[in-house]
Design an enzyme around this catalytic site. Structure first.
Site, PDB file in Angstrom:
ATOM      1  N   GLU A 130       0.859  -1.211   0.098  1.00 15.46           N
ATOM      2  CA  GLU A 130      -0.033   0.149  -0.047  1.00 15.46           C
ATOM      3  C   GLU A 130       0.706   1.218  -0.021  1.00 15.46           C
ATOM      4  O   GLU A 130       1.752   1.390   0.864  1.00 15.46           O
ATOM      5  CB  GLU A 130      -1.042   0.118   1.063  1.00 15.46           C
ATOM      6  N   ASP A 145      10.072   6.331  14.591  1.00 15.12           N
ATOM      7  CA  ASP A 145      10.038   7.903  14.427  1.00 15.12           C
ATOM      8  C   ASP A 145      10.502   8.793  15.547  1.00 15.12           C
ATOM      9  O   ASP A 145       9.879   8.577  16.611  1.00 15.12           O
ATOM     10  CB  ASP A 145       8.439   8.112  14.052  1.00 15.12           C
ATOM     11  N   ASP A 193      10.978  12.401  16.914  1.00 10.22           N
ATOM     12  CA  ASP A 193      10.753  13.923  16.572  1.00 10.22           C
ATOM     13  C   ASP A 193      11.024  14.705  17.837  1.00 10.22           C
ATOM     14  O   ASP A 193      10.653  14.788  18.883  1.00 10.22           O
ATOM     15  CB  ASP A 193       8.987  13.862  16.562  1.00 10.22           C
TER      16      ASP A 193
END
Lengths: 457, 450
Positions: free
Chosen positions: A77, A145, A147
């Site tokens: 996807e 991730d 951040d």
């Protein structure tokens, strides 16, 4: 096109293809900073490495070996975020040209990569009817991730969306802690670190074992890396037991201490004001110690110690007193380490890593707010990475304008993007594909063997 | 490096695992009365374990609690019948708890915990025999291998205050087989392999147990819905359906009529009838005009349980969020999940409001305000919050005492009692229960003054 028109934003920003191909120097090499569909069109037309992304996502299933799974790439996807915030999920493609054409045509502001499903996502509705969960993710890279906004309570140089070289150190630390653990502890080899375009980093772990991990297993790895818990409502956010640290934490501490003492102390001026040092004193659960330190430092206000040394000196005081054995209260055993961990240990977004179906931004996208390319970062030289020097979309377009003669195929090579793409290929893509091909061959041969033996039986 | 699968067959003769693995339904006969009684006894054990966990009891205490509960409830006059009771009660409860996802999750969690605690009481040989039963790819690490990772093993042992025995056996297992141990940093891992100590073998076995049971429950549910429920509608089905609802208590998925609230009353009601966890979320929402995902779920589902209709909920959240992110962004990014919570989107599950147990075991992170304040707040912050609720100092001390002993729900109960001036014998198990009990008290007060 006149310069005036461009500055007024009234001009059409299409770069004249004809001019470039004839090698004529466009009068207006300078491209104003910005991020818009027209710039993106050129980026996707000439620079974005469609073929490399395709090769990566195919994981060796290029049809050249009988053991290849021809449906593999088509079951992945992708999602596109278009100009007016229109969000297209479950995009799938069967070939590199389909991928490339769709990107060029739709010009997405953001491309996300999702999992490989059991069937082509485009056909998911047909399978949902059977109610047997036949449409389900089967593979997905293990991702992380990190951040900068999650560190807002420990960085004073910037806050929110801003990032500078001083606080970027926190990202450097994160890579230096997580990367060796992924390799040495978990045995992963095919790891890609990418700049997120504004204020963080992403990590893609692409080993076959990693791609096949269940949500529970991903969760356990994320938990292994978690140290920081709690929020503004709880007091202690890092709580290390008083007895010895796990080898992973011990190893990480060496890195953390080096950067905390050698960099963060001064760059973030952690002790320079009362408000700031109080924050650290809050982490020491012993009134007598904190009042002693407070008293000492309040006196020092009048002394002539230079600003640079004040942080280093005060930290020395803290360490000395905590390690001195004056430990009347409990919970002081690992207090020094807890402080260092609080200010520097990586803070992962747990939710990103835990779920197979999480969509993460593709490398080499452009960040809409900064115009910067999401370029790979070399973990072995991450201290040298400078987020403020990452090529921007407009800079790349300028470079193209100045490019002159040359075939269309390697226009990227003559821009600042060239270095990143070459690095991506040599240090990540090629070793990955080599190992994938070996795996495909081996499992194919094993299947043959197996069927041979069962036939003879 | 290949893992060598054990070639030995499980040892049946000398070492019989006394722990049944519940692999298949036994061909046993059971009387109808025992069908129900056995199940209720086992349910008491499972509920006792659930209760212990929600009070934050540590592993050692839980082990002893489970042992105590088992001995108290699962005995049988006839010694030979003990194992049968064990097996039968498990399978009956499978029927009861296979029927919805929430029930399956609860049952899976408690049965796995029960299995784990019982396993911890077994001897090493039994544990090893069970490992073999589960076909676990165990391999005792060779001395040479141990030498190379000795330093790491020592450090891990030290990290939980235990010295490393010179002849300690370690099993080398791919790290993904032992997620609990990896998550808790309780093993040394190197190049993808975890080095498991003997006493950690239990974790390995339990994970396998859990995974088998999880699959079995789905199959049981299918069989139940397709044949059993209808076949047994005059005999077992009423018993099965009664067993479940008599023990779980209301789940507040269908808010009662009288508890409907409207947004104009909500500030007042929040002050008077919300438990601390929801008050805190509510206040933060009013203050910041924003809540992160965990907070939105916890508060949003609570409000749904309290009777806030979808339209009012959308208006309420929009009024707050649009002050921070604007109403277009609200419509685009947040409205969907509110409708999702009410079962109007996606797979249309009507989510149930979180119970105390679920809230207590959540893990709020940076910028989060959900969770249980009695567990997740620092002492200072908790005192301040209780003070704001208007509770006397004396009562605050009692509450803090409960908190220190990790009795979070009792602390909330005491708070309830202090705020309302009445006693709450049943204890607080669910934020919506706090709310409806509070409303009852207030309404009866209103009526008595009339």
């Amino acid at each position: 096109m006149t310069k005036e028109e461009i500055e007024n934003g009234t001009a059409d920003m299409e770069i004249d293809q004809r001019e470039l191909m004839n090698g004529e120097r466009s009068e207006l090499n300078a491209v104003p900073d910005g991020f818009n569909a027209n710039y993106l069109k050129v980026y996707y037309g000439k620079l974005f490495p469609h073929a490399d992304i395709f090769k990566w996502m195919s994981y060796g299933n290029d049809g050249k070996h009988p053991g290849c799974d021809e449906s593999y790439f088509g079951r992945r996807e992708f999602s596109f975020t278009l100009d007016n915030d229109i969000y297209l999920r479950f995009q799938s493609f069967n070939s590199v040209s389909q991928l490339e054409n769709s990107i060029k045509e739709k010009c997405p502001f953001k491309i996300d990569i999702g999992p490989v499903y059991s069937v082509d996502p485009a056909k998911r509705h047909a399978y949902a009817q059977s109610g047997n969960n036949v449409f389900t993710p089967v593979e997905k890279e293990l991702v992380f991730d990190i951040d900068m906004t999650d560190y807002d309570d420990v960085r004073y140089c910037c806050s929110g969306a801003d990032v500078c070289l001083k606080c970027w150190t926190l990202m450097t630390i994160a890579i230096k802690v997580i990367d060796p653990a992924l390799r040495d502890d978990f045995g992963f080899n095919h790891i890609l670190w990418v700049y997120s375009g504004r204020r963080g980093v992403h990590c893609w772990v692409c080993d076959p074992k990693a791609r096949r991990l269940t949500n529970e297993q991903r969760s356990s790895i994320a938990e292994y890396f978690r140290v920081y818990k709690g929020n503004e409502n709880s007091q202690k956010k890092v709580s290390l037991t008083s007895s010895a640290l796990h080898p992973f934490l011990l190893r990480s501490y060496k890195v953390l201490e080096e950067f905390f003492e050698g960099n963060l102390l001064s760059n973030q001026s952690l002790f320079s004001t009362e408000e700031r040092y109080e924050k650290i004193l809050e982490m020491i659960p012993d009134e007598s110690i904190t009042s002693e330190l407070r008293g000492k430092w309040q006196d020092n206000k009048k002394s002539s110690i230079s600003k640079e040394n004040i942080n280093v000196d005060r930290w020395k005081h803290v360490k000395k007193i905590l390690k001195s054995g004056k430990q009347k209260g409990q919970g002081l055993g690992k207090c020094v380490e807890e402080i260092v961990f609080s200010f520097s240990y990586p803070r992962l977004d747990m939710e990103v890593s835990k779920h197979m179906n999480h969509l993460l931004k593709a490398p080499f996208c452009i960040h809409p707010k900064t115009g910067r390319v999401c370029v790979p970062i070399d973990p072995n030289h991450c201290e040298e990475f400078d987020p403020t020097a990452v090529p921007t979309l407009s800079k790349l377009l300028e470079e193209i304008n100045m490019g002159g003669l040359g075939t269309d195929d390697d226009e990227w090579d003559r821009t600042s993007l060239g270095k990143s793409i070459r690095f991506f290929r040599s240090s990540f893509l090629q070793p990955l594909l080599k190992s994938c091909k070996e795996e495909i061959e081996n499992s194919y041969n094993a299947k043959l063997q197996h069927s041979k033996t069962s036939l003879t039986w | 490096m290949e893992i060598i699968r054990s070639q030995r067959k499980p040892v049946h003769i000398d070492v019989v695992p006394t722990l049944p693995l519940y692999r298949s339904a036994p061909p046993l006969e059971v009387r109808l009365e025992d069908f129900e009684l056995y199940a209720m006894d086992r349910l008491r054990v499972l509920k006792g374990i659930a209760d212990g966990l929600s009070r934050g009891k540590k592993s050692e205490e839980m082990k002893n609690l489970a042992d105590h509960l088992w001995k108290a409830n699962m005995r049988h006059l006839d010694a030979s019948e003990v194992v049968n009771k064990d097996i039968i009660s498990h399978f009956v409860l499978r029927l009861v708890y296979c029927r919805t996802e929430d029930l399956r999750k609860w049952f899976l969690s408690m049965e796995t915990n029960l299995f784990r605690y019982r396993l911890l009481f077994e001897k090493a040989e039994v544990q090893r025999a069970l490992m073999a039963e589960f076909d676990l790819p165990y391999r005792a690490a060779s001395n040479a291998e141990l030498e190379s990772v000795k330093e790491g093993l020592k450090q891990v042992a030290q990290s939980f205050g235990q010295p490393l025995a010179a002849d300690a056996i370690f099993y080398k297992v791919p790290f993904e087989e032992v997620p609990e141990l990896v998550a808790g940093r309780r093993v040394f891992i190197h190049k993808g392999y975890a080095y498991i100590a003997m006493n950690q073998v239990v974790s390995l076995v339990s994970t396998q147990f859990r995974s088998h049971l999880s699959k079995a429950l789905i199959l049981t549910n299918r069989k139940w819905t397709s044949t059993i429920r209808e076949q047994e509608k005059d005999r077992l089905t009423p018993i099965v359906e009664a067993l479940c609802s008599s023990y779980l208590g209301p789940d507040y998925s269908q808010p009662r009529e009288f508890a409907e609230i409207s947004i104009k009353d909500i500030d007042q009601i929040a002050k008077s009838s919300f438990p601390l966890c929801m008050r805190h979320l509510f206040e933060k929402l009013r203050e910041d005009h924003h809540l992160k995902h965990g907070g939105r779920m916890q508060l949003g589902l609570f409000l749904k349980g309290v009777g806030l209709k979808l339209e009012d909920a959308l208006a309420f959240w929009k009024a707050e969020f649009s002050q921070r992110v604007g109403s277009e962004r609200f419509d685009k990014e947040y409205a969907y999940s509110i409708r999702h919570n009410y079962g109007r989107e996606g797979k249309r599950t009507d989510y149930t409001p979180y119970s105390c147990q679920k809230i207590i075991t959540s893990a709020p992170g940076v910028g989060d305000h959900h969770g249980c304040p009695y567990r997740h707040f620092s002492e200072e912050n908790l005192r301040a919050a209780l003070g704001k609720m208007g509770i006397s100092n004396r009562a605050v001390e009692d509450v803090m005492d409960k908190v220190r002993n990790r009795h979070y729900q009792l602390a909330c109960t005491l708070t309830f009692e202090a705020v309302h001036g009445t006693s709450c014998d049943a204890g607080i198990n669910h934020p919506n229960q706090y709310f409806s009990d509070s409303q009852k008290v207030l309404q009866s007060k209103n009526q008595s003054t009339v």
